[in-house]
Each structure stands twice: as structure tokens, then as C-alpha cells.
Design a protein around this motif. Structure first.
Motif, PDB file in Angstrom:
ATOM      1  N   UNK A  62       0.846  -1.198   0.000  1.00 58.20           N
ATOM      2  CA  UNK A  62       0.000   0.000   0.000  1.00 58.20           C
ATOM      3  C   UNK A  62       0.881   1.248   0.000  1.00 58.20           C
ATOM      4  N   UNK A  63       0.662   2.122  -0.972  1.00 62.87           N
ATOM      5  CA  UNK A  63       1.464   3.340  -1.127  1.00 62.87           C
ATOM      6  C   UNK A  63       0.692   4.519  -0.533  1.00 62.87           C
ATOM      7  N   UNK A  64       1.278   5.128   0.500  1.00 60.33           N
ATOM      8  CA  UNK A  64       0.707   6.324   1.128  1.00 60.33           C
ATOM      9  C   UNK A  64       1.609   7.518   0.857  1.00 60.33           C
ATOM     10  N   UNK A  65       1.060   8.697   1.027  1.00 60.85           N
ATOM     11  CA  UNK A  65       1.856   9.922   0.956  1.00 60.85           C
ATOM     12  C   UNK A  65       2.814   9.935   2.150  1.00 60.85           C
ATOM     13  N   UNK A  66       2.290  10.243   3.348  1.00 56.73           N
ATOM     14  CA  UNK A  66       3.135  10.236   4.549  1.00 56.73           C
ATOM     15  C   UNK A  66       2.495   9.422   5.679  1.00 56.73           C
ATOM     16  N   UNK A  80      12.025   9.814  -2.911  1.00 60.15           N
ATOM     17  CA  UNK A  80      10.897  10.393  -2.169  1.00 60.15           C
ATOM     18  C   UNK A  80      11.331  10.961  -0.822  1.00 60.15           C
ATOM     19  N   UNK A  81      12.632  11.125  -0.629  1.00 62.90           N
ATOM     20  CA  UNK A  81      13.127  11.574   0.673  1.00 62.90           C
ATOM     21  C   UNK A  81      13.227  10.395   1.619  1.00 62.90           C
ATOM     22  N   UNK A  82      13.032  10.654   2.903  1.00 58.32           N
ATOM     23  CA  UNK A  82      13.045   9.576   3.878  1.00 58.32           C
ATOM     24  C   UNK A  82      11.688   8.886   3.881  1.00 58.32           C
ATOM     25  N   UNK A  83      11.687   7.582   3.710  1.00 56.29           N
ATOM     26  CA  UNK A  83      10.427   6.853   3.578  1.00 56.29           C
ATOM     27  C   UNK A  83      10.315   5.771   4.647  1.00 56.29           C
ATOM     28  N   UNK A 120       3.174  -1.415   3.930  1.00 54.35           N
ATOM     29  CA  UNK A 120       2.800  -0.045   3.577  1.00 54.35           C
ATOM     30  C   UNK A 120       4.058   0.810   3.500  1.00 54.35           C
ATOM     31  N   UNK A 121       4.020   1.826   2.632  1.00 57.22           N
ATOM     32  CA  UNK A 121       5.149   2.732   2.498  1.00 57.22           C
ATOM     33  C   UNK A 121       4.644   4.162   2.462  1.00 57.22           C
ATOM     34  N   UNK A 122       5.407   5.069   3.079  1.00 57.79           N
ATOM     35  CA  UNK A 122       5.171   6.516   2.942  1.00 57.79           C
ATOM     36  C   UNK A 122       6.176   7.033   1.932  1.00 57.79           C
ATOM     37  N   UNK A 123       5.722   7.346   0.719  1.00 57.32           N
ATOM     38  CA  UNK A 123       6.682   7.702  -0.332  1.00 57.32           C
ATOM     39  C   UNK A 123       6.186   8.831  -1.224  1.00 57.32           C
TER      40      UNK A 123
END
Length: 303
Positions: free
Chosen positions: A10-14, A43-46, A60-63
Motif C-alpha cells: 500500500x502506497x501512502x503519501x506520509x 521520495x526523501x526519507x520513507x 505499507x510505504x510513505x513515499x
């Protein structure tokens, strides 16, 4: 339960950590199993978060705000009174919690196929189909990813599921129900519902001719954990159909569905407590399309 070879991603913003905590508060028998932060990615720090409920694993990832969830992929959750004596009460409780900040796509109520069913898009945009299961017949797992074939891939549910059944091992076709006549805009004989096993895990699929305005995207992908380079190459070669989508183990198949083909050893590497090892592996895989196990191992070992 067999070891889960295919894991929804699952791809999340933050919000990966926040969302994982939310889902673990909504569903019973749930836990966050690990949180890893990758530094200096595009995407910076994920944050990468592994969590599970009822024994079913998600990642899940914050990217960043690149992709948005939509109902082309949802998760069917079976509330089975033969496995949970509180199933009837629990489906209502989970519905209320998922509806908080979300919206109903099909209201919770009685339908011809179930005495209690509802389709909800939660506060993050992720879709869930909650169904009170008839315990008679073959037992189904509690969580089943569900694929909706719409737009330019309408009518492809049967073809696609046949394709996946040919690619993966330990497979089985379950039921297949077709639209009867008189259900326009859906055409007679298109797939109203089918389910099938890949690597011992159930999935489901259906066609819908209605105007939806969405299709598969990278917000939800399926990670396939491979035992070695040979298996990694096999799945990559069988599934990848969009060369420009190949990046960091990601690919798209001919139906637009996103997969990640990942060496199983990489999961162990990314959960190492040594941040320097994780950083070396991260910088190595960021340069890759298809993963090269030997190169990743050398990066991990510092060679």
C-alpha cells in the motif's frame, strides 16, 4: 496457514505508520511487525511498515503523493460465524470504524448474495468489502484481494485470472458466476464474480461496465517474494509487459496491475538493525529495474 508468498503493498503519501495503527485498531488479532526508515530515496526519507491482521500480511510505504487509492482493488473481509462466533456483531463494529472519515460505496445491508454486506472506502481511500459469510461450502480465508476490471480492460476478468493461474504455482479456480441477460450495461456472460488461488492464496475478480473513472495504478501492488534469482527472473519475465514501468523491482502486467518481484532475502536485509547496511542495499536497489540478488548481497555485506 501456508507462508504468505504474495503480500499486498500500500502506497501512502506520509501516513503509512498512522494508517497501519488505524487498521490494527479496527481489525482483531492484528499487529505491526516492523517499521523501517529508508533514507535518501527519490521520495526523501520513507517509512516501510509491515503489519498483519488475522494472520494476513500487508506492507505499507510513505513515499509521497504520487498515487491515489481507488476501488479497482479492494480487500474482501469475510466475517465467518464458523470461525468467529462474534462475526455478526464484529462486521457492524468494523463497518462503523472504517466509515469514520470514509464513505459507503455500497451501504451495509442485505443483498441477494449475503444477508450482511457493505463496500466502504476508508479515510485513506482504501476500499474494503465486508461480508457476513455463509459458513456452508468450502472455507474461504478471512481476507481476499479483489480486482475490478473496468474501462479499457472491461471483460478481461476471466482472461486475466486464467493468465495468473498459468503463471503462478499452487493454483486453483474457485467459483465463476456470469452476468445473466438484462443486467445492462454489463454484457451477458461477462464475469460477475470469480475467485482463484495463486500460491495457495485466494484472490477474486469481476468485470464492471459502469463508468468508474479509475483503473489499476501503483497505489496498490502485489509483492511476490522469490526464493532465488531464478524464481525472481521467472516471475519478472512472465509478468512484465510495460518496459517504462520497470523500476526498483516494480513492473506492470498487460492488464495494468502492478507487481513487485522481490528476493525473499531482501526482506531480511531491510529489517536489519544496522542503518549502514540498509542504506547500502537501498542505494544499490535504487539503480536497478529487475533485482539482482548477488549485487544486493554484496551491498549488504559491504563488498
Amino acid at each position: 496457514m501456508t507462508k504468505q508468498k504474495i503480500v499486498p503493498h500500500l502506497w501512502f503519501d506520509r501516513e503509512a505508520k498512522e494508517a497501519a495503527k488505524f487498521y490494527c485498531s479496527v481489525f482483531p488479532d492484528s499487529k505491526i511487525t516492523s517499521i523501517t526508515t529508508l533514507y535518501n530515496t527519490p521520495s526523501g526519507n520513507t517509512d516501510i511498515v509491515l503489519f498483519e491482521f488475522w494472520g494476513y500480511k500487508f506492507q505499507a510505504i510513505s513515499a509521497g503523493p504520487l498515487f491515489q487509492f481507488n476501488p479497482s482493488i479492494s480487500f474482501m473481509v469475510n466475517f465467518d460465524p464458523s470461525q468467529d462466533k462474534e462475526a455478526r456483531q464484529r462486521i457492524d463494529e468494523v463497518w462503523v470504524n472504517l466509515m469514520e472519515g470514509g464513505k459507503a460505496l455500497m451501504p451495509l445491508g442485505e443483498y441477494p448474495f449475503s444477508e450482511r454486506y457493505g463496500w466502504v472506502q476508508d479515510r485513506y481511500g482504501l476500499s474494503w468489502q465486508l461480508i457476513y459469510t455463509n459458513p456452508e461450502g468450502e472455507e474461504r480465508p478471512l481476507i481476499i484481494p479483489s480486482l475490478l476490471f473496468v474501462g479499457d480492460i472491461y471483460g478481461k476478468a476471466e482472461e486475466a485470472s486464467d493468465f495468473y493461474l498459468s503463471v503462478f504455482k499452487n493454483t486453483k479456480r474457485g467459483t465463476i458466476a456470469r452476468y445473466p441477460s438484462g443486467m445492462e450495461p454489463d454484457q451477458e456472460s461477462m464475469v460477475m464474480f470469480t475467485d482463484f488461488k495463486l500460491e495457495g492464496q485466494w484472490f477474486s475478480a469481476m468485470d464492471s461496465a459502469r463508468e468508474h473513472g479509475f483503473n489499476f495504478n501503483e497505489a496498490i501492488s502485489f509483492m511476490v517474494f522469490c526464493k532465488d534469482q531464478e524464481e525472481n527472473d521467472y516471475y519478472w519475465d512472465k509478468l512484465s509487459a510495460v518496459p517504462e514501468a520497470e523500476q526498483c523491482g516494480w513492473l506492470k502486467d498487460k492488464y495494468g496491475l502492478s507487481w513487485q518481484i522481490v528476493p525473499a532475502v531482501m526482506d531480511k536485509m531491510m529489517q536489519d538493525q544496522d542503518p549502514e547496511k540498509i542504506d547500502r542495499v537501498t542505494q544499490a536497489f535504487l539503480k536497478m529495474k529487475k533485482f539482482d540478488v548477488a549485487t544486493l548481497q554484496r551491498a549488504y555485506d559491504g563488498n
